[in-house]
Write a protein that holds these residues in place. Sequence first.
Motif, mmCIF file in Angstrom:
data_model
loop_
_atom_site.group_PDB
_atom_site.id
_atom_site.type_symbol
_atom_site.label_atom_id
_atom_site.label_comp_id
_atom_site.label_asym_id
_atom_site.label_seq_id
_atom_site.Cartn_x
_atom_site.Cartn_y
_atom_site.Cartn_z
ATOM 1 N N ALA A 40 0.834 -1.207 0.000
ATOM 2 C CA ALA A 40 0.000 0.000 0.000
ATOM 3 C C ALA A 40 0.863 1.249 0.000
ATOM 4 O O ALA A 40 1.894 1.307 0.666
ATOM 5 C CB ALA A 40 -0.920 0.014 1.222
ATOM 6 N N VAL A 41 0.418 2.241 -0.747
ATOM 7 C CA VAL A 41 0.974 3.587 -0.609
ATOM 8 C C VAL A 41 0.314 4.280 0.570
ATOM 9 O O VAL A 41 0.961 4.963 1.358
ATOM 10 C CB VAL A 41 0.761 4.389 -1.912
ATOM 11 N N GLU A 42 -0.986 4.086 0.712
ATOM 12 C CA GLU A 42 -1.746 4.690 1.806
ATOM 13 C C GLU A 42 -2.400 3.588 2.628
ATOM 14 O O GLU A 42 -2.985 2.650 2.086
ATOM 15 C CB GLU A 42 -2.835 5.617 1.268
ATOM 16 N N ILE A 61 4.835 1.167 0.258
ATOM 17 C CA ILE A 61 5.639 1.425 -0.934
ATOM 18 C C ILE A 61 5.542 2.898 -1.310
ATOM 19 O O ILE A 61 4.695 3.635 -0.801
ATOM 20 C CB ILE A 61 5.211 0.537 -2.123
ATOM 21 N N ALA A 62 6.405 3.304 -2.231
ATOM 22 C CA ALA A 62 6.468 4.706 -2.650
ATOM 23 C C ALA A 62 5.223 5.090 -3.441
ATOM 24 O O ALA A 62 4.626 4.276 -4.135
ATOM 25 C CB ALA A 62 7.718 4.941 -3.490
ATOM 26 N N GLY A 63 4.857 6.360 -3.338
ATOM 27 C CA GLY A 63 3.733 6.903 -4.080
ATOM 28 C C GLY A 63 4.164 8.105 -4.892
ATOM 29 O O GLY A 63 5.361 8.303 -5.112
ATOM 30 N N PRO A 64 3.199 8.923 -5.331
ATOM 31 C CA PRO A 64 1.757 8.861 -5.086
ATOM 32 C C PRO A 64 1.086 7.651 -5.746
ATOM 33 O O PRO A 64 1.641 7.024 -6.646
ATOM 34 C CB PRO A 64 1.250 10.176 -5.713
ATOM 35 N N GLU A 67 0.996 6.395 -9.724
ATOM 36 C CA GLU A 67 1.985 7.087 -10.540
ATOM 37 C C GLU A 67 3.241 6.237 -10.708
ATOM 38 O O GLU A 67 3.296 5.081 -10.282
ATOM 39 C CB GLU A 67 2.275 8.457 -9.944
ATOM 40 N N ALA A 68 4.256 6.802 -11.349
ATOM 41 C CA ALA A 68 5.410 6.010 -11.787
ATOM 42 C C ALA A 68 6.126 5.322 -10.636
ATOM 43 O O ALA A 68 6.531 4.152 -10.746
ATOM 44 C CB ALA A 68 6.379 6.913 -12.562
ATOM 45 N N ALA A 69 6.314 6.027 -9.511
ATOM 46 C CA ALA A 69 7.031 5.426 -8.386
ATOM 47 C C ALA A 69 6.255 4.242 -7.810
ATOM 48 O O ALA A 69 6.848 3.236 -7.399
ATOM 49 C CB ALA A 69 7.287 6.477 -7.308
ATOM 50 N N THR A 74 5.805 -1.562 -7.168
ATOM 51 C CA THR A 74 4.969 -2.763 -7.258
ATOM 52 C C THR A 74 5.631 -3.820 -8.131
ATOM 53 O O THR A 74 5.676 -5.007 -7.792
ATOM 54 C CB THR A 74 3.582 -2.394 -7.814
ATOM 55 N N ARG A 75 6.176 -3.405 -9.264
ATOM 56 C CA ARG A 75 6.885 -4.346 -10.139
ATOM 57 C C ARG A 75 8.130 -4.909 -9.443
ATOM 58 O O ARG A 75 8.454 -6.098 -9.585
ATOM 59 C CB ARG A 75 7.250 -3.675 -11.453
#
Length: 367
Positions: A40-42, A61-64, A67-69, A74-75
């Motif tokens: 989760a980002v949030e 994990i990184a966010g937003p 978006e790309a990050a 996730t990958r």
Amino acid sequence: MAVILIRADASPTIGTGHVMRCLAVAEALREQGHETLFAAVESTPAIDRRLSADGFRHVAIAGPVGEAADLAATRSLLRREHGSAVMIDGYRFGEAYRAGLQAAGARVLAWDDLGDGTPLHADLVVNAAPQASTLPYDAMAPGALLLLGPGYAPLRRELRLAARERRRPVAERRVLLVTFGGSDPLGLTGPVLEALAAGRPDSCRLVAAVGGSNPRAAELAELAVHLDRQFGVDLSVEVDCPHMGALMADSGLAVSAGGGTMGELAALAVPTLLVVTADNQAMASGDAAALGWCAALDARGNSPADAAAIIAAQALALWADAPRRQRMQDAAVTLPMDGDGALRIARALTGPPPRVGGTGRRRTALA
């Protein structure tokens, strides 16, 4: 062992429904011998505690979000964990994100509630709404395995077991349940409780099931004590209730947001007043009401106080009409829903891909 990644977020603003329905499938996957990882980002402290208490790994994990990050993280998780599949649940994942996730090579299961034509880039699609089969998933996810309709409503294990018990008639179900999801973004629980308590419904126990991600949880518990003293009603607030199955089985009427809880209430044959609080709930709530086991009320565009007055008036009228509530319960019992939707989704996600028929459309049987 290959891991199944679950990419879903939660917050007081968006609620917790995305994570909770994924949790139902994660339980089923574990029962079938598979390991999962939530990313989760949030998130919220309550959701993190719930996942930990239930023995599920979860990482930030990184966010937003979307978006790309987020996609890169996730990958990366899929590679690191040797992920065989990924479940994605949320409204903020755009087409580029979804295409990039599918390109990672793992099998992708997409949850969808909208059927709005947006390409899903998924190998499996889940939509448990009654009329999901009428939506354009052939175009949105060509060749995907389609898991559509109430038979795929994901129930957590506790609720699955409760759904297998005998349904008591409404005359024996004395709880009037109020639940607006894990976080209640519109803040309706308090005003609705006040309006219901002032109406003094006969011979019932008022119970509000409040998610731990609701920022007003503590003040709602205090409100219950105040209303009990003021109106002399039997009223309680359950925060992160650990026995929702038993509570629903005791409920002769529920007032609920038209989100993921809808499938749980239907499976336990609870006559329900569904309150549409967000655009994505409108279609499924209307479809459910057409089946007769619930009524639907649109609260969008009203202030919490105005919405609460309308909701309470309709709920009190339903509580006073026991024959109608019994008819609603009887209609729920006839639904093509046995509570095993999470098990079906888990088997479809981990089983061999079915062969594509002549139309290119894949569908699973309820088994």
